[in-house]
Scaffold this motif. Structure first.
Motif, short mmCIF file in Angstrom:
data_model
loop_
_atom_site.label_atom_id
_atom_site.label_comp_id
_atom_site.label_asym_id
_atom_site.label_seq_id
_atom_site.Cartn_x
_atom_site.Cartn_y
_atom_site.Cartn_z
N LEU A 286 45.46 65.20 26.88
CA LEU A 286 45.06 65.48 28.25
C LEU A 286 43.77 64.77 28.61
N MET A 287 42.84 64.65 27.66
CA MET A 287 41.59 63.94 27.96
C MET A 287 41.81 62.44 28.06
N ALA B 231 33.73 65.41 32.45
CA ALA B 231 32.63 66.25 32.93
C ALA B 231 31.74 66.60 31.75
N ASP B 232 31.47 67.90 31.51
CA ASP B 232 30.61 68.29 30.39
C ASP B 232 31.41 68.66 29.14
N LEU B 233 32.70 68.32 29.13
CA LEU B 233 33.56 68.54 27.97
C LEU B 233 33.65 67.26 27.17
N GLU B 234 33.44 67.33 25.87
CA GLU B 234 33.57 66.15 25.01
C GLU B 234 34.32 66.51 23.75
N PHE B 235 35.02 65.51 23.22
CA PHE B 235 35.83 65.71 22.02
C PHE B 235 35.66 64.48 21.14
N ASP B 236 35.04 64.67 19.99
CA ASP B 236 34.80 63.59 19.03
C ASP B 236 36.01 63.50 18.10
N LEU B 237 36.75 62.40 18.20
CA LEU B 237 37.97 62.26 17.41
C LEU B 237 37.70 61.93 15.95
N ASP B 238 36.48 61.56 15.63
CA ASP B 238 36.14 61.33 14.22
C ASP B 238 35.86 62.64 13.50
N THR B 239 35.08 63.51 14.15
CA THR B 239 34.72 64.78 13.52
C THR B 239 35.64 65.92 13.92
N LEU B 240 36.47 65.69 14.96
CA LEU B 240 37.36 66.72 15.51
C LEU B 240 36.58 67.91 16.06
N ALA C 261 34.93 69.64 19.31
CA ALA C 261 34.91 69.69 20.77
C ALA C 261 33.73 70.52 21.22
N ARG C 262 33.10 70.09 22.30
CA ARG C 262 31.97 70.83 22.87
C ARG C 262 32.09 70.83 24.38
N ARG C 263 31.60 71.90 24.97
CA ARG C 263 31.45 71.91 26.41
C ARG C 263 30.06 72.43 26.75
N GLY C 264 29.34 71.66 27.55
CA GLY C 264 27.96 72.00 27.85
C GLY C 264 27.12 72.09 26.60
N GLY C 265 27.49 71.31 25.57
CA GLY C 265 26.76 71.33 24.31
C GLY C 265 27.16 72.43 23.36
N GLU C 266 28.02 73.36 23.82
CA GLU C 266 28.44 74.47 22.98
C GLU C 266 29.74 74.12 22.25
N PRO C 267 29.79 74.33 20.92
CA PRO C 267 31.01 74.01 20.17
C PRO C 267 32.17 74.93 20.58
N ILE C 268 33.38 74.36 20.56
CA ILE C 268 34.60 75.09 20.92
C ILE C 268 35.52 75.10 19.71
N SER C 269 36.01 76.27 19.34
CA SER C 269 36.91 76.40 18.21
C SER C 269 38.35 76.14 18.67
N LEU C 270 39.00 75.17 18.03
CA LEU C 270 40.37 74.80 18.41
C LEU C 270 41.24 74.69 17.17
N THR C 271 42.50 75.08 17.29
CA THR C 271 43.47 74.87 16.22
C THR C 271 43.91 73.41 16.25
N PRO C 272 44.55 72.93 15.17
CA PRO C 272 45.07 71.56 15.20
C PRO C 272 46.00 71.30 16.38
N ALA C 273 46.86 72.25 16.72
CA ALA C 273 47.77 72.05 17.85
C ALA C 273 47.00 71.91 19.16
N LEU C 274 45.99 72.73 19.36
CA LEU C 274 45.21 72.65 20.59
C LEU C 274 44.40 71.35 20.64
N ARG C 275 43.96 70.88 19.49
CA ARG C 275 43.26 69.58 19.47
C ARG C 275 44.18 68.45 19.90
N LYS C 276 45.44 68.52 19.47
CA LYS C 276 46.41 67.50 19.89
C LYS C 276 46.59 67.51 21.40
#
Length: 227
Positions: free
Chosen positions: A163-164, A132-141, A143-158
């Protein structure tokens, strides 16, 4: 590993330092929250062991400020004597990747630190994951939703990456736990606290929810309107 140990109990700090040193790791020490935060921001560490209750600044505040400064993504293992779900959720939402309840075995702490370090340094793919409008760039780590950056810990990124990648299916609890902790998951329902923190990060500000609990089976991150 180069480890920062932020612990105000001198005997425990000394024992941990000796144990980690005997296994080939270098350790820097801080005995209060402000000193730990300054060291963590000034130097590069492979992992941080952070006590939950510290003089000056508590561990959750230290972790939160560290995550907010320059995108610090060093793995953080929090030590706590407060074994409640609320305390675990607070620590994870502040940015901790794992936790140990005192008293603990030194060998378990070492195993958890090594697992956190492996996950943090594992090579990532070169894909931009989107749901949907959630994206996660695995090169830069990033994550954004609706263009807004999302703060995630390393565990949450995993968790988010898995899940994506598997948005077409329900991912079981055991698979998610293996992703985070390998074959040595912690006692208690720590995964639920991680999933709660992930849900807050990617879903709470938006009306359409993407992270769904499938009771008795696991979790699915999907745009259900497209399925």
């Amino acid at each position: 590993m180069h480890v920062l140990l932020v612990e105000d109990h001198p005997d425990l700090a000394a024992n941990l330092g000796d144990f980690l040193g005997s296994h080939g790791h270098s350790v820097d020490f801080a005995a209060d929250g402000p000193s730990g935060l300054r060291l963590a921001q000034a130097q590069r560490f492979d992992a941080i062991v952070l006590d939950r209750l510290l003089p000056g600044l508590d561990g959750a505040t230290v972790c939160r400020r560290l995550r907010a400064s320059n995108g610090q993504a060093v793995p953080v293992l929090m030590l706590t004597a407060l074994d409640t779900v609320g305390d675990r959720v607070d620590g994870l939402r502040a940015g901790a990747d794992d936790y140990l309840v005192k008293p603990f075995a030194m060998v378990e702490l070492l195993a958890r630190l090594e697992a956190l370090h492996r996950r943090a340094t594992a090579p990532s793919g070169e894909r931009l994951l989107t749901v949907a409008d959630l994206e996660f760039d695995l090169d830069t780590l990033i994550a954004r939703r609706g263009g807004e950056p999302i703060s995630l810990t390393p565990a949450l990124r995993k968790l988010l990456e898995l899940l994506m990648r598997e948005t077409h299916r329900v991912v079981g609890r055991e698979e998610l736990e293996r992703r985070l902790w390998g074959d040595a998951p912690p006692e208690g329902d720590v995964l639920r606290a991680h999933m709660y923190a992930l849900r807050v990060a990617i879903d709470k500000p938006w009306p359409k929810k993407l992270l769904h609990t499938v009771h008795g089976s696991g979790y699915r991150l999907a745009n259900l309107g497209d399925l």
